[in-house]
Write an enzyme that holds these catalytic residues in place. Structure first.
Site, PDB file in Angstrom:
ATOM      1  N   ARG A 102      -7.566   3.477  -1.451  1.00  0.00           N
ATOM      2  CA  ARG A 102      -7.031   4.712  -0.880  1.00  0.00           C
ATOM      3  C   ARG A 102      -6.964   5.826  -1.920  1.00  0.00           C
ATOM      4  NH1 ARG A 102      -2.818   4.784   3.036  1.00  0.00           N
ATOM      5  NH2 ARG A 102      -2.492   2.592   2.510  1.00  0.00           N
ATOM      6  N   SER A 159       0.827  -1.199   0.000  1.00  0.00           N
ATOM      7  CA  SER A 159       0.000   0.000   0.000  1.00  0.00           C
ATOM      8  C   SER A 159       0.863   1.251   0.000  1.00  0.00           C
ATOM      9  CB  SER A 159      -0.910   0.014   1.236  1.00  0.00           C
ATOM     10  OG  SER A 159      -1.819  -1.061   1.214  1.00  0.00           O
ATOM     11  N   CYS A 169      -6.115   9.511  26.426  1.00  0.00           N
ATOM     12  CA  CYS A 169      -5.135   9.347  27.501  1.00  0.00           C
ATOM     13  C   CYS A 169      -3.983   8.479  27.026  1.00  0.00           C
ATOM     14  CB  CYS A 169      -5.796   8.758  28.738  1.00  0.00           C
ATOM     15  SG  CYS A 169      -6.968   9.877  29.513  1.00  0.00           S
ATOM     16  N   GLU A 170      -3.305   8.919  26.001  1.00  0.00           N
ATOM     17  CA  GLU A 170      -2.147   8.234  25.426  1.00  0.00           C
ATOM     18  C   GLU A 170      -1.173   9.286  24.922  1.00  0.00           C
ATOM     19  OE1 GLU A 170      -1.510   5.018  25.227  1.00  0.00           O
ATOM     20  OE2 GLU A 170      -3.454   4.204  25.857  1.00  0.00           O
ATOM     21  N   TYR A 206      -8.981   4.509   5.493  1.00  0.00           N
ATOM     22  CA  TYR A 206      -8.418   3.873   6.689  1.00  0.00           C
ATOM     23  C   TYR A 206      -8.446   4.771   7.922  1.00  0.00           C
ATOM     24  CZ  TYR A 206      -6.872   0.737   3.054  1.00  0.00           C
ATOM     25  OH  TYR A 206      -6.863  -0.098   1.962  1.00  0.00           O
TER      26      TYR A 206
END
Length: 475
Positions: A324, A241, A402-403, A432
């Site tokens: 895509r 891809s 929260c990351e 995607y």
């Protein structure tokens, strides 16, 4: 202010932070006379007011034009070789009933990879003969559904699966139309997780001979040709891809045609179809230089013509699977800015001071775009609700999860005066992004609106808290 030493090599300092790089945006996107971003003349502030943020904004005319562009370019390039090309839209990029209808109306077929995607196609009224079912581990129920619908083809990924398809088709008293997915061993210059034609990965039948002298691909052909429940249409390859150059597709085409010649020589059978997959790249950032469909089509057709002639092989019916390249540029994500902060980075600039990086937090994040976390994918962003003469400053657009890895755009120059309440637009999010969206931290997944004729309509509604709690059986 000027260029930041924190910028990656590919990111240039903008002469105008308000400018749009056309190749990254849908054709209908432009700034109004007073500088606000608009799609087909519809201002983003109006879209946000009516539909909320975060929001996927899709230019329907652009999507349709890109689909038609692949159809026309490949049909023209292959017309005298095999009568044209079957273009399958890769539904995994982004699929809903409206999109399934659009691609059908534009003369494309549809590639699915699950029972859920088949359900969308059926609801949209896509003719079963125009459908393909992919997947490396299809369930028996999915295979039964495909056979019951009379699917145009099932792309089989392994010997185990081929035997299962034959058994189920035999039990149902029908015949399965099958393509065999092979791994041609072509290296695609892309991220490890989206390069799919090398040997050490889960997809496809190897073309490398085993100790007994026969490859899994050759064994699958031999089985399929004698099975009364299998109608073997041909072979399939997908090399990866986000690929920009035609060379990988050309190498794959040569290997696949060589395999078809070996099948002819061994079994006396010319298989009628060859699918060369998809994976055509788009422009996420200024570092990306996608090729036009006509350029790719002509390069691939030239190789197929030359190789088939060298092998004295009739050119099979060719199919391709863009996803895509159709959906990606047609859509941007619209966010509202919240908190911003500037931090000092542990680096030293030319004057001996620390380097500033502006963090701009938005009301979405990794739940609506997981690609930066999964693939280190790069994007860009622009201030959408207005223009400004403020100096560009090195910024990082982050989400509200929260990351620490919840990054939407890793490196971008945004105007210094971007503030809470402003709207940011991130282009190239049609593929995607919604498809990979999650409810992490119990965020509701965004809506998708399609704009046509300057009017926005919802094609996927925003989730609500009631939706989030509907499956929770604790109440």
């Amino acid at each position: 202010m000027g260029a930041s030493a924190l910028a990656p090599d590919w990111l240039s300092f903008p002469a105008d932070a308000n400018a749009l790089r056309g190749v990254q945006w849908a054709a209908g996107v432009a700034r109004t006379d007073d500088g606000e971003l608009a799609v087909q003349g519809l201002r983003v502030s109006e879209v946000a007011r009516e539909h909320g943020t975060p929001l996927f904004v899709l230019d329907e005319d652009d999507f349709r034009a890109r689909a038609a562009g692949f159809r026309d370019a490949f049909n023209a390039a292959f017309a005298d070789l095999c009568g044209g090309v079957d273009v399958y839209y890769a539904g995994k990029a982004f699929l809903c009933t409206e999109v399934a209808r659009w691609v059908t109306e534009e003369g494309l077929r549809l590639d699915t990879c699950s029972g859920g995607e088949l359900a969308v196609a059926r609801r949209a009224g896509v003719p079963a003969g125009n459908l393909s079912l992919h997947g490396n581990n299809k369930s028996s129920a999915e295979i039964e559904t495909a056979l019951g619908m009379g699917l145009g083809r099932i792309v089989v990924d392994s010997l185990d699966e081929l035997e299962r398809v034959a058994a189920i088709a035999g039990r149902l008293g029908t015949t399965a139309n099958v393509m065999l997915r092979l791994t041609p061993g072509v290296h695609a210059s892309t991220h490890e997780f989206i390069a799919t034609a090398h040997e050490d990965q889960k997809f496809g039948l190897s073309m490398v001979a085993d100790d007994a002298g026969a490859s899994p691909a050759a064994q699958a052909v031999a089985f399929a040709l004698v099975s009364p429940a299998i109608h073997l249409l041909g072979v399939h390859a997908h090399i990866g891809s986000q690929i920009f150059e035609a060379e990988g597709f050309e190498v794959a085409a040569r290997k696949m045609l060589g395999f078809l010649a070996s099948v002819r020589d061994t079994h006396g059978v010319q298989l009628p179809e060859l699918d060369l997959g998809g994976g055509y790249g788009i422009a996420y950032t200024e570092a990306d230089t996608p090729r036009e469909p006509a350029e790719l089509a002509q390069a691939m057709a030239a190789v197929v013509r030359e190789e088939a002639a060298a092998l004295s092989l009739q050119v099979p019916r060719i199919s391709i699977e863009p996803g895509r390249a159709i959906a990606g540029p047609s859509t941007f994500t619209l966010y509202e800015v919240g908190v911003r902060k500037t931090v000092a980075v542990d680096a030293v600039d030319a004057d001996g001071g620390t380097l500033p990086r502006r963090y701009v937090s938005v009301d979405g994040g990794m739940s609506d775009n997981a690609r930066p976390v999964l693939y280190d994918a790069d994007y860009t962003a622009v201030l959408a609700s207005r223009v400004t003469g403020s100096d560009p400053i090195m910024s990082r657009v982050v989400g509200k999860h929260c990351e620490s890895g919840d990054i939407v755009v890793r490196d971008v120059y945004l105007p210094d005066d971007v503030a809470a309440g402003d709207l940011l637009a991130v282009p190239g999010t049609g593929a995607y992004c919604w498809a990979l969206a999650s409810n992490y931290n119990y965020l509701a997944r965004p809506a998708v609106v399609a704009v046509r004729g300057g009017v926005a309509r919802t094609i996927i509604r925003r989730e609500t808290e009631d939706d989030l709690l509907a499956r929770d059986m604790g109440a």
